[in-house]
Write a protein that holds these residues in place. Structure first.
Motif, PDB file in Angstrom:
ATOM      1  N   TYR A 195       0.851  -1.180   0.000  1.00 53.78           N
ATOM      2  CA  TYR A 195       0.000   0.000   0.000  1.00 53.78           C
ATOM      3  C   TYR A 195       0.889   1.232   0.000  1.00 53.78           C
ATOM      4  O   TYR A 195       2.076   1.179   0.331  1.00 53.78           O
ATOM      5  CB  TYR A 195      -0.964  -0.010   1.194  1.00 53.78           C
ATOM      6  CG  TYR A 195      -0.311   0.154   2.531  1.00 53.78           C
ATOM      7  CD1 TYR A 195      -0.086   1.411   3.091  1.00 53.78           C
ATOM      8  CD2 TYR A 195       0.072  -0.980   3.276  1.00 53.78           C
ATOM      9  CE1 TYR A 195       0.514   1.543   4.328  1.00 53.78           C
ATOM     10  CE2 TYR A 195       0.665  -0.848   4.508  1.00 53.78           C
ATOM     11  CZ  TYR A 195       0.880   0.426   5.040  1.00 53.78           C
ATOM     12  OH  TYR A 195       1.480   0.545   6.271  1.00 53.78           O
ATOM     13  N   TRP A 298      -1.939   6.642  -7.971  1.00 57.81           N
ATOM     14  CA  TRP A 298      -1.841   6.389  -6.535  1.00 57.81           C
ATOM     15  C   TRP A 298      -2.297   7.614  -5.733  1.00 57.81           C
ATOM     16  O   TRP A 298      -2.133   8.751  -6.152  1.00 57.81           O
ATOM     17  CB  TRP A 298      -0.402   6.055  -6.143  1.00 57.81           C
ATOM     18  CG  TRP A 298      -0.001   4.654  -6.522  1.00 57.81           C
ATOM     19  CD1 TRP A 298      -0.795   3.678  -6.993  1.00 57.81           C
ATOM     20  CD2 TRP A 298       1.307   4.097  -6.406  1.00 57.81           C
ATOM     21  NE1 TRP A 298      -0.089   2.526  -7.215  1.00 57.81           N
ATOM     22  CE2 TRP A 298       1.210   2.753  -6.855  1.00 57.81           C
ATOM     23  CE3 TRP A 298       2.537   4.572  -5.985  1.00 57.81           C
ATOM     24  CZ2 TRP A 298       2.306   1.894  -6.875  1.00 57.81           C
ATOM     25  CZ3 TRP A 298       3.627   3.726  -6.007  1.00 57.81           C
ATOM     26  CH2 TRP A 298       3.520   2.392  -6.450  1.00 57.81           C
ATOM     27  N   SER A 299      -2.798   7.306  -4.556  1.00 57.81           N
ATOM     28  CA  SER A 299      -3.139   8.321  -3.560  1.00 57.81           C
ATOM     29  C   SER A 299      -2.672   7.833  -2.189  1.00 57.81           C
ATOM     30  O   SER A 299      -2.412   6.626  -2.004  1.00 57.81           O
ATOM     31  CB  SER A 299      -4.649   8.592  -3.525  1.00 57.81           C
ATOM     32  OG  SER A 299      -5.101   9.084  -4.772  1.00 57.81           O
ATOM     33  N   GLN A 302      -3.520   4.232  -0.330  1.00 59.15           N
ATOM     34  CA  GLN A 302      -4.131   3.319  -1.303  1.00 59.15           C
ATOM     35  C   GLN A 302      -3.362   2.002  -1.368  1.00 59.15           C
ATOM     36  O   GLN A 302      -2.134   1.978  -1.347  1.00 59.15           O
ATOM     37  CB  GLN A 302      -4.156   4.006  -2.686  1.00 59.15           C
ATOM     38  CG  GLN A 302      -4.709   3.135  -3.818  1.00 59.15           C
ATOM     39  CD  GLN A 302      -4.681   3.858  -5.150  1.00 59.15           C
ATOM     40  OE1 GLN A 302      -4.550   5.069  -5.189  1.00 59.15           O
ATOM     41  NE2 GLN A 302      -4.800   3.106  -6.228  1.00 59.15           N
TER      42      GLN A 302
END
Length: 483
Positions: A195, A298-299, A302
């Motif tokens: 992640y 992506w953030s 995430q």
């Protein structure tokens, strides 16, 4: 006696009257009637000569059939009968053949000024009032050459050029679209599950430099292999310190290092583990190239799976121009040939590149073949999907050529007019080869150094057709007279 006196008186009176008349005529006190011959002579002297045309007052090859003025308001100069070598005199006697100003050439006949096959042995006018044009002896030769007067050559701007050898270049034009260089695109896609802890200060469209931070990520599999790397490194040092035979040297850490490399972990992460003797929870992804961020998927926080694309970055310092070349022109295109490109977005600017790839496929809808052109783009003026006009310079072989304007193409045959000098021109049939920018290859018909008409050949061609028609007309007249 009285009769003699009366006769003498009569003679004296007549003499006195005659003398008085002469004196009165000399002193303009008496206007004597003119004789018919004098009346004709005076009428002819005062009769204005007809105007043939009007010419430019500065001597430029500009003419007009009607009165005209220049751009600055000055009138054109009228050219009357007798002032132009191609005009005939309306006062010429029909029973004689006039001669020119030099007195050496005689006029054989007069031909129609509009090119019709109509001749006259005497001066005349056509239905529109135009004077017939005189044809002098020697101008209607029996060979295939064409005689044109110097005045016509000057007025119509006839130009000749030498047949020479020169590089024959043909420019092929085609539409094109700017595309990214496929070899300059970098994709960030992890090979493990994890992640995103945080994303760097980059967004779609941001220009990044090599080494800029893109994101910090966490991956359990990466941590496991980093711990194994630390353990193997520790045991390797113990083996090196002991006297017992075993794994010695760097061979003991090859397994963990290779696994981390296969997972796509940066080298700086592995160096940090070895140096700090600890396993960090996260590691940083950095930009592998200079370029623009095309995608940011992506953030913060995430999750991602192995193979998911996080970033797509493109280096646009060099771009491709994909040109659609017509099927009939592709034979002249070769890799490495120079190309110039202009775009609507950058008017007035020319981009230079070269052909790199000719695709082995044909678009059946447009009957075109894709051609890849490589263009430097250091200032990023060319952006993906921009339209452009492509000019491909093909061929540079040296060959015998003439200007395209010198060839008279009737469809079945191609002819050039060779300058023989002294106003004579000879039509020659030629065999043409390849065509270039303004020039045509000559395979046969003329030799290097021959001078051909490059401008104004329409006039000479018309003269040739006229002379052929006149000769045929005279032949028919001779045949009819003999019958």
């Amino acid at each position: 006696m009285s009769a003699l006196i009366r006769g003498t008186a009569t003679v004296a009176a007549l003499a006195a009257a005659t003398g008085a008349g002469i004196w009165a005529g000399q002193t303009d006190l008496l206007k004597l009637p003119l004789t018919p011959a004098a009346v004709i002579t005076e009428a002819r002297a005062e009769e204005p000569r007809p105007v043939i045309y009007y010419r430019d007052p500065d001597g430029k090859p500009l003419y007009s059939p009607t009165p005209k003025t220049t751009d600055d308001g000055r009138p054109y100069i009228a050219v009357h009968v007798g002032e132009d070598e191609t005009s005939s005199s309306p006062t010429a006697k029909p029973e004689t053949k006039p001669v020119d100003s030099g007195g050496t050439r005689k006029i054989k006949f007069y031909r129609n000024p509009m090119g019709l096959p109509d001749t006259s042995p005497t001066p005349k006018k056509d239905s529109m009032g135009m004077d017939y044009i005189p044809v002098y002896e020697g101008e209607d030769s029996d060979d295939d050459s064409i005689k044109v007067s110097p005045g016509k050559i000057q007025r119509t701007g006839v130009e000749t050029i030498a047949v020479t050898r020169r590089p024959l270049v043909r420019t092929i034009q085609a539409p094109g679209v700017v595309r990214l260089d496929e070899q300059r695109i970098a994709v960030l896609a992890p090979r493990f599950d994890g992640y995103v802890v945080s994303v760097g200060p980059v967004t779609t469209g941001t220009h990044v430099m090599k080494g800029d931070v893109l994101a910090k990520v966490f991956g359990q599999e990466v941590l496991n292999q980093a711990a194994r790397l630390l353990i193997e490194q520790t045991w390797t040092k113990i083996d090196e310190a002991s006297e017992l035979p075993g794994l010695k040297g760097p061979a003991g850490v090859v397994g963990a290092t290779r696994r981390l490399q296969n997972l796509g972990v940066p080298e700086e992460f592995m160096d940090e583990v070895k140096r700090e003797r600890s396993v960090p929870d996260t590691f940083t992804y950095r930009s592998p190239i200079d370029g623009y961020v095309l995608e940011r998927n992506w953030s913060d926080g995430q999750g991602f799976k192995a193979g998911d694309v996080g970033f797509r970055i493109a280096d646009v310092s060099v771009v491709w121009m994909m040109a659609d070349v017509a099927e009939g022109d592709i034979n002249g295109v070769k890799p490495g040939e120079p190309v110039t490109v202009t775009t609507r977005a950058r008017p007035g600017r020319i981009f230079k590149g070269k052909v790199t790839v000719i695709y082995p496929q044909l678009n059946k809808e447009t009957r075109t073949i894709p051609v890849r052109i490589e263009l430097p783009n250091s200032d990023l003026a060319l952006l993906p999907d921009m339209y452009g006009d492509v000019d491909i310079s093909t061929g540079n072989a040296t060959m015998l050529t003439v200007p395209s304007s010198a060839v008279i193409d009737s469809g079945n045959r191609q002819v050039v007019l060779v300058d023989l000098g002294n106003g004579r021109y000879e039509p020659r049939e030629v065999k043409l080869g390849r065509r270039g920018d303004g020039y045509i290859e000559i395979m046969s018909g003329v030799a290097e150094g021959d001078r051909v008409v490059s401008n104004g050949n329409f006039l000479i061609d018309a003269e040739s057709n006229l002379q052929s028609a006149l000769k045929g007309f005279e032949t028919r007249q001779t045949t009819e007279a003999s019958q």
